[in-house]
Design a protein around this motif. Structure first.
Motif, PDB file in Angstrom:
ATOM      1  N   MET A   1       0.641  -0.915   0.265  1.00  0.00           N
ATOM      2  CA  MET A   1       0.164   0.092   0.196  1.00  0.00           C
ATOM      3  C   MET A   1       0.430   1.166   0.106  1.00  0.00           C
ATOM      4  O   MET A   1       1.412   1.021   0.698  1.00  0.00           O
ATOM      5  N   PRO A   2       0.656   2.334  -1.288  1.00  0.00           N
ATOM      6  CA  PRO A   2       1.953   3.308  -1.186  1.00  0.00           C
ATOM      7  C   PRO A   2       1.503   4.595   0.186  1.00  0.00           C
ATOM      8  O   PRO A   2       0.323   4.571   0.675  1.00  0.00           O
ATOM      9  N   SER A   3       2.332   4.618   0.737  1.00  0.00           N
ATOM     10  CA  SER A   3       1.989   6.221   1.769  1.00  0.00           C
ATOM     11  C   SER A   3       1.614   7.353   1.033  1.00  0.00           C
ATOM     12  O   SER A   3       1.329   7.446  -0.219  1.00  0.00           O
ATOM     13  N   ASP A   4       1.051   7.910   2.219  1.00  0.00           N
ATOM     14  CA  ASP A   4       1.076   8.890   2.065  1.00  0.00           C
ATOM     15  C   ASP A   4       2.089  10.062   0.845  1.00  0.00           C
ATOM     16  O   ASP A   4       0.767  11.095   0.016  1.00  0.00           O
ATOM     17  N   HIS A   5       3.072  10.337   1.583  1.00  0.00           N
ATOM     18  CA  HIS A   5       3.590  10.277   0.624  1.00  0.00           C
ATOM     19  C   HIS A   5       3.911  10.256  -1.018  1.00  0.00           C
ATOM     20  O   HIS A   5       4.427  10.838  -1.432  1.00  0.00           O
ATOM     21  N   GLN A   6       3.732   9.167  -0.506  1.00  0.00           N
ATOM     22  CA  GLN A   6       3.804   8.578  -2.489  1.00  0.00           C
ATOM     23  C   GLN A   6       2.510   9.258  -3.457  1.00  0.00           C
ATOM     24  O   GLN A   6       2.736   8.956  -4.504  1.00  0.00           O
ATOM     25  N   ALA A   7       1.392   9.260  -2.275  1.00  0.00           N
ATOM     26  CA  ALA A   7       0.424   9.400  -3.246  1.00  0.00           C
ATOM     27  C   ALA A   7       0.578  11.222  -3.943  1.00  0.00           C
ATOM     28  O   ALA A   7      -0.315  10.879  -4.403  1.00  0.00           O
ATOM     29  N   GLN A   8       0.987  11.488  -2.275  1.00  0.00           N
ATOM     30  CA  GLN A   8       1.388  13.022  -2.790  1.00  0.00           C
ATOM     31  C   GLN A   8       1.873  13.340  -3.849  1.00  0.00           C
ATOM     32  O   GLN A   8       1.906  14.301  -5.339  1.00  0.00           O
ATOM     33  N   VAL A   9       3.135  12.659  -4.241  1.00  0.00           N
ATOM     34  CA  VAL A   9       4.109  12.518  -4.828  1.00  0.00           C
ATOM     35  C   VAL A   9       3.397  12.401  -6.330  1.00  0.00           C
ATOM     36  O   VAL A   9       3.192  13.440  -7.363  1.00  0.00           O
ATOM     37  N   ALA A  10       2.687  11.508  -6.805  1.00  0.00           N
ATOM     38  CA  ALA A  10       1.803  10.955  -7.406  1.00  0.00           C
ATOM     39  C   ALA A  10       1.023  11.815  -8.781  1.00  0.00           C
ATOM     40  O   ALA A  10       0.991  11.771  -9.054  1.00  0.00           O
ATOM     41  N   GLU A  11       0.155  12.458  -7.609  1.00  0.00           N
ATOM     42  CA  GLU A  11      -0.681  13.519  -7.866  1.00  0.00           C
ATOM     43  C   GLU A  11      -0.247  14.778  -8.557  1.00  0.00           C
ATOM     44  O   GLU A  11      -0.521  15.318  -8.883  1.00  0.00           O
ATOM     45  N   LEU A  12       1.297  14.732  -7.524  1.00  0.00           N
ATOM     46  CA  LEU A  12       1.952  16.566  -7.981  1.00  0.00           C
ATOM     47  C   LEU A  12       2.373  15.551  -9.432  1.00  0.00           C
ATOM     48  O   LEU A  12       2.243  16.938 -10.352  1.00  0.00           O
ATOM     49  N   MET A  13       2.640  14.482  -9.998  1.00  0.00           N
ATOM     50  CA  MET A  13       3.734  14.380 -11.218  1.00  0.00           C
ATOM     51  C   MET A  13       2.402  14.453 -11.994  1.00  0.00           C
ATOM     52  O   MET A  13       2.522  14.755 -13.784  1.00  0.00           O
ATOM     53  N   ALA A  14       1.348  14.047 -11.345  1.00  0.00           N
ATOM     54  CA  ALA A  14       0.368  13.984 -12.328  1.00  0.00           C
ATOM     55  C   ALA A  14      -0.476  15.087 -12.942  1.00  0.00           C
ATOM     56  O   ALA A  14      -0.348  15.803 -14.414  1.00  0.00           O
ATOM     57  N   ASP A  15      -0.398  15.986 -12.021  1.00  0.00           N
ATOM     58  CA  ASP A  15      -0.650  17.534 -12.487  1.00  0.00           C
ATOM     59  C   ASP A  15       0.301  17.904 -13.369  1.00  0.00           C
ATOM     60  O   ASP A  15       0.162  18.400 -13.641  1.00  0.00           O
ATOM     61  N   TYR A  16       1.281  18.206 -12.702  1.00  0.00           N
ATOM     62  CA  TYR A  16       2.649  18.865 -13.596  1.00  0.00           C
ATOM     63  C   TYR A  16       2.376  18.113 -14.977  1.00  0.00           C
ATOM     64  O   TYR A  16       3.293  18.672 -16.308  1.00  0.00           O
ATOM     65  N   GLN A  17       2.438  16.940 -15.374  1.00  0.00           N
ATOM     66  CA  GLN A  17       1.227  16.038 -16.521  1.00  0.00           C
ATOM     67  C   GLN A  17       0.548  16.979 -17.080  1.00  0.00           C
ATOM     68  O   GLN A  17       0.851  16.972 -18.816  1.00  0.00           O
ATOM     69  N   ARG A  18       0.050  16.832 -16.421  1.00  0.00           N
ATOM     70  CA  ARG A  18      -1.412  17.472 -16.956  1.00  0.00           C
ATOM     71  C   ARG A  18      -1.131  19.002 -17.431  1.00  0.00           C
ATOM     72  O   ARG A  18      -1.600  19.629 -18.588  1.00  0.00           O
ATOM     73  N   SER A  19      -0.069  19.590 -16.196  1.00  0.00           N
ATOM     74  CA  SER A  19       0.075  21.142 -17.226  1.00  0.00           C
ATOM     75  C   SER A  19       1.184  21.153 -18.383  1.00  0.00           C
ATOM     76  O   SER A  19       1.150  22.586 -19.146  1.00  0.00           O
ATOM     77  N   ARG A  20       1.831  20.023 -18.376  1.00  0.00           N
ATOM     78  CA  ARG A  20       3.010  20.060 -19.646  1.00  0.00           C
ATOM     79  C   ARG A  20       1.878  19.741 -21.116  1.00  0.00           C
ATOM     80  O   ARG A  20       2.429  20.541 -21.947  1.00  0.00           O
ATOM     81  N   GLU A  21       1.390  18.796 -20.899  1.00  0.00           N
ATOM     82  CA  GLU A  21       0.692  18.745 -21.694  1.00  0.00           C
ATOM     83  C   GLU A  21      -0.888  19.857 -21.811  1.00  0.00           C
ATOM     84  O   GLU A  21      -0.540  20.321 -23.483  1.00  0.00           O
ATOM     85  N   ARG A  22      -1.170  21.117 -21.194  1.00  0.00           N
ATOM     86  CA  ARG A  22      -1.782  22.092 -21.936  1.00  0.00           C
ATOM     87  C   ARG A  22      -1.214  22.943 -22.519  1.00  0.00           C
ATOM     88  O   ARG A  22      -1.465  23.873 -22.913  1.00  0.00           O
ATOM     89  N   LEU A  23       0.077  23.545 -21.980  1.00  0.00           N
ATOM     90  CA  LEU A  23       0.780  24.408 -22.789  1.00  0.00           C
ATOM     91  C   LEU A  23       1.238  23.860 -23.925  1.00  0.00           C
ATOM     92  O   LEU A  23       1.870  24.689 -24.849  1.00  0.00           O
ATOM     93  N   ALA A  24       1.853  22.608 -23.989  1.00  0.00           N
ATOM     94  CA  ALA A  24       1.809  22.138 -25.643  1.00  0.00           C
ATOM     95  C   ALA A  24       0.686  22.881 -26.052  1.00  0.00           C
ATOM     96  O   ALA A  24       1.070  23.182 -27.417  1.00  0.00           O
ATOM     97  N   GLU A  25       0.298  21.729 -26.168  1.00  0.00           N
ATOM     98  CA  GLU A  25      -1.530  22.182 -26.987  1.00  0.00           C
ATOM     99  C   GLU A  25      -1.853  23.859 -26.755  1.00  0.00           C
ATOM    100  O   GLU A  25      -1.985  24.275 -28.104  1.00  0.00           O
TER     101      GLU A  25
END
Length: 152
Positions: A1-25
């Motif tokens: 089971m992932p820790s809260d820290h791992q979940a936060q990092v995963a969420e931040l990375m997903a937000d970052y990826q969405r931001s990069r995709e939106r910037l490219a668009e």
């Protein structure tokens, strides 16, 4: 089971990826902007991009018979300015969708809501912090007169 820290990092990375995709668009949308303007008789047509850069000039075969060079130049300049204003409005619309609500996209693009823009001197002189620039020579002499390793 992932820790809260791992979940936060995963969420931040997903937000970052969405931001990069939106910037490219957004970059693709801005690059695709092209506005045209034509003279009343249709003999002169120009196309400009989102930054007002002239992309195309189309001239009828008989345009030089109908217009003197100075008139043709003035027509191209006038049509370019008209198309550039329309392109800037479209670019502002694209940016408005991604900017914070209190940000003026037209101001960000260097223009004003009334379609006028201030002249920007790209090579204007500006003060230099002597502490930062001690090792560089920023004199008015051409860089061609200096070797890459030794400044005179």
């Amino acid at each position: 089971m992932p820790s809260d820290h791992q979940a936060q990092v995963a969420e931040l990375m997903a937000d970052y990826q969405r931001s990069r995709e939106r910037l490219a668009e957004t970059h693709r949308e801005l690059a695709a902007i092209a506005e045209t303007a034509s003279s009343g008789d249709g003999r002169v047509q120009v196309a400009v991009g989102a930054r007002g850069e002239l992309r195309e000039v189309l001239l009828a075969n008989d345009v030089c018979d109908k217009l003197r060079p100075a008139q043709l130049a003035a027509t191209i300049a006038e049509l370019s300015a008209k198309a550039a204003q329309a392109a800037a409005r479209r670019a502002a619309d694209v940016l408005a969708a991604v900017l914070p609500a209190d940000t003026d996209p037209e101001l960000l693009l260097g223009g004003h809501a009334d379609g006028e823009s201030e002249s920007v001197l790209r090579n204007e002189s500006r003060p230099i912090d002597d502490d930062v620039a001690e090792e560089e020579d920023f004199s008015e002499a051409s860089w061609l007169q200096h070797s890459p390793t030794k400044r005179t």
